[in-house]
Write a protein that holds these residues in place. Structure first.
Motif, PDB file in Angstrom:
ATOM      1  N   MET A 148      -3.163  22.963  31.235  1.00 50.21           N
ATOM      2  CA  MET A 148      -3.025  21.613  31.777  1.00 50.21           C
ATOM      3  C   MET A 148      -1.663  21.475  32.430  1.00 50.21           C
ATOM      4  N   GLY A 149      -1.603  20.875  33.614  1.00 49.65           N
ATOM      5  CA  GLY A 149      -0.359  20.759  34.354  1.00 49.65           C
ATOM      6  C   GLY A 149       0.701  20.027  33.573  1.00 49.65           C
ATOM      7  N   CYS A 150       1.897  20.526  33.661  1.00 43.66           N
ATOM      8  CA  CYS A 150       2.988  19.922  32.907  1.00 43.66           C
ATOM      9  C   CYS A 150       3.347  18.562  33.451  1.00 43.66           C
ATOM     10  N   ALA A 151       2.962  18.252  34.703  1.00 46.77           N
ATOM     11  CA  ALA A 151       3.237  16.929  35.245  1.00 46.77           C
ATOM     12  C   ALA A 151       2.581  15.855  34.422  1.00 46.77           C
ATOM     13  N   ALA A 152       1.486  16.256  33.662  1.00 44.76           N
ATOM     14  CA  ALA A 152       0.837  15.295  32.831  1.00 44.76           C
ATOM     15  C   ALA A 152       1.767  14.706  31.812  1.00 44.76           C
ATOM     16  N   LEU A 153       2.887  15.357  31.523  1.00 46.80           N
ATOM     17  CA  LEU A 153       3.770  14.918  30.466  1.00 46.80           C
ATOM     18  C   LEU A 153       5.041  14.279  30.959  1.00 46.80           C
ATOM     19  N   LEU A 154       5.245  14.126  32.218  1.00 47.78           N
ATOM     20  CA  LEU A 154       6.520  13.687  32.752  1.00 47.78           C
ATOM     21  C   LEU A 154       6.839  12.260  32.383  1.00 47.78           C
ATOM     22  N   ALA A 155       8.207  11.952  32.191  1.00 44.83           N
ATOM     23  CA  ALA A 155       8.726  10.601  32.016  1.00 44.83           C
ATOM     24  C   ALA A 155       8.180   9.955  30.769  1.00 44.83           C
ATOM     25  N   THR A 156       8.110  10.670  29.667  1.00 44.75           N
ATOM     26  CA  THR A 156       7.691  10.095  28.406  1.00 44.75           C
ATOM     27  C   THR A 156       8.899   9.532  27.694  1.00 44.75           C
ATOM     28  N   GLN A 157       8.973   8.223  27.564  1.00 44.40           N
ATOM     29  CA  GLN A 157      10.073   7.590  26.869  1.00 44.40           C
ATOM     30  C   GLN A 157       9.524   6.795  25.707  1.00 44.40           C
ATOM     31  N   PRO A 158      10.162   6.802  24.512  1.00 42.94           N
ATOM     32  CA  PRO A 158       9.644   6.065  23.370  1.00 42.94           C
ATOM     33  C   PRO A 158       9.694   4.568  23.607  1.00 42.94           C
ATOM     34  N   SER A 159       8.595   4.011  24.096  1.00 41.81           N
ATOM     35  CA  SER A 159       8.557   2.592  24.438  1.00 41.81           C
ATOM     36  C   SER A 159       8.716   1.710  23.222  1.00 41.81           C
ATOM     37  N   PHE A 214       2.998   5.439  37.713  1.00 44.97           N
ATOM     38  CA  PHE A 214       2.435   6.167  38.846  1.00 44.97           C
ATOM     39  C   PHE A 214       3.554   6.514  39.802  1.00 44.97           C
ATOM     40  N   SER A 215       3.565   7.764  40.259  1.00 44.35           N
ATOM     41  CA  SER A 215       4.514   8.224  41.264  1.00 44.35           C
ATOM     42  C   SER A 215       3.739   8.796  42.435  1.00 44.35           C
ATOM     43  N   SER A 216       4.147   8.457  43.648  1.00 39.64           N
ATOM     44  CA  SER A 216       3.503   9.021  44.828  1.00 39.64           C
ATOM     45  C   SER A 216       3.867  10.493  45.014  1.00 39.64           C
ATOM     46  N   ALA A 217       4.861  11.004  44.266  1.00 39.04           N
ATOM     47  CA  ALA A 217       5.162  12.437  44.268  1.00 39.04           C
ATOM     48  C   ALA A 217       4.039  13.165  43.546  1.00 39.04           C
ATOM     49  N   HIS A 218       3.257  13.909  44.292  1.00 43.27           N
ATOM     50  CA  HIS A 218       2.094  14.634  43.772  1.00 43.27           C
ATOM     51  C   HIS A 218       1.072  13.700  43.128  1.00 43.27           C
ATOM     52  N   ASP A 219       1.109  12.413  43.468  1.00 41.65           N
ATOM     53  CA  ASP A 219       0.154  11.436  42.916  1.00 41.65           C
ATOM     54  C   ASP A 219       0.059  11.549  41.396  1.00 41.65           C
ATOM     55  N   THR A 220       1.211  11.557  40.752  1.00 43.81           N
ATOM     56  CA  THR A 220       1.283  11.747  39.304  1.00 43.81           C
ATOM     57  C   THR A 220       1.150  10.415  38.581  1.00 43.81           C
ATOM     58  N   ALA A 221       0.199  10.340  37.663  1.00 44.79           N
ATOM     59  CA  ALA A 221      -0.056   9.091  36.945  1.00 44.79           C
ATOM     60  C   ALA A 221      -0.237   9.370  35.463  1.00 44.79           C
ATOM     61  N   SER A 222       0.149   8.403  34.639  1.00 42.84           N
ATOM     62  CA  SER A 222      -0.026   8.546  33.196  1.00 42.84           C
ATOM     63  C   SER A 222      -0.204   7.177  32.557  1.00 42.84           C
TER      64      SER A 222
END
Length: 272
Positions: free
Chosen positions: A1-12, A165-173
């Protein structure tokens, strides 16, 4: 699974830290996420220039991370008529990194705390050997938007929802959590998340209407990009630590069948 799936995880969940008389205008966090074929290290800082961190007001955030992942996929054939299921399979190794600078605002509505951020985002994927069928490769700079919600549920319960959502590589989480304080500072709970990027959207686009390159089967579903598990969270005097464990869907295997892999995430946040 692409690592982009995990980007920008901050403990909300940090939005629920108690206010004190002493202003705490900085938050610093760091964490790690790992599964059978992917790992990511990340860190970040949030600054509240004119108000306390958990009071209404402007917030500034910067974060970044680095990780690696592997996947297997069918490679193109010289014979365009060949059934994709009969094509050779190759294993790819990728290095990924991201950086972002965001401007946001926090507002409280009774028991609900809402934050929204926007700003530039850079996401990069360096894949070896060169994968001619992927659309998620190289560095891209885009605009990122983030919404984070925290809701107190009675004296001990709470829930959170983070979306980006980021328009860079259409990355969403998106990630949802619900927890219960079994002790004043210790919470147990469950979580679920969905992570996808442009390549994931291509894999789910059976019609090919998005102009994606297809050298693989079209059996991918959203569950292949999802994860679910449980977590434990402990509130410190000036921060928190949390540990999540669970399972995620991983479709990028040699036989093309969905596999279930374990994952673990650890976060540490401090505030001053």
């Amino acid at each position: 699974m692409g690592c982009a799936a995990l980007l920008a995880t901050q403990p909300s969940s940090a939005t629920d830290l108690e206010l004190t008389e002493k202003p705490r205008e900085w938050q610093v966090w760091t964490g790690a996420d790992a599964s059978s074929n992917v790992w990511l290290l990340y860190t970040g800082v949030t600054f509240s220039p004119w108000s306390r961190m958990h009071q209404d007001g402007l917030k500034l955030r910067a974060s970044g991370g680095y990780g690696e992942y592997t996947y297997s996929d069918r490679i193109p054939s010289a014979d365009p008529a060949m059934d994709p299921r009969n094509r050779d399979v190759a294993t790819f190794h990728a290095r990924t990194h991201y950086a972002e600078v965001l401007v946001g605002y926090l507002m409280r509505f009774g028991e609900l705390t809402a934050k929204a951020f926007v700003g530039p985002s850079l996401i990069g994927h360096d894949i070896s050997p060169n994968d001619t069928e992927t659309v998620v490769i190289g560095d891209e700079i885009g605009v990122k938007g983030v919404v984070e919600l925290w809701l107190n549920l009675g004296e001990r319960g709470w829930g959170s929802l983070d979306m980006s959502f980021s328009s860079a590589h259409d990355t969403a989480s998106a990630r949802a959590r619900t927890g219960y304080r079994i002790w004043p500072k210790l919470s147990l709970g469950i979580e679920a998340a969905l992570n996808v990027d442009a390549q994931g959207q291509c894999r789910m686009d059976v019609s090919g209407s998005k102009g994606c390159k297809h050298a693989y089967d079209h059996e991918t579903r959203l569950m292949d990009y999802g994860r679910a598990g449980g977590f434990i969270r402990y509130e410190l005097e000036r921060g928190e630590v949390s540990l999540s464990v669970g399972a995620l869907g991983d479709k990028f295997s040699r036989d093309g069948k969905t596999e279930i892999s374990p994952y673990a995430t650890v976060n540490w946040l401090t505030q001053f």
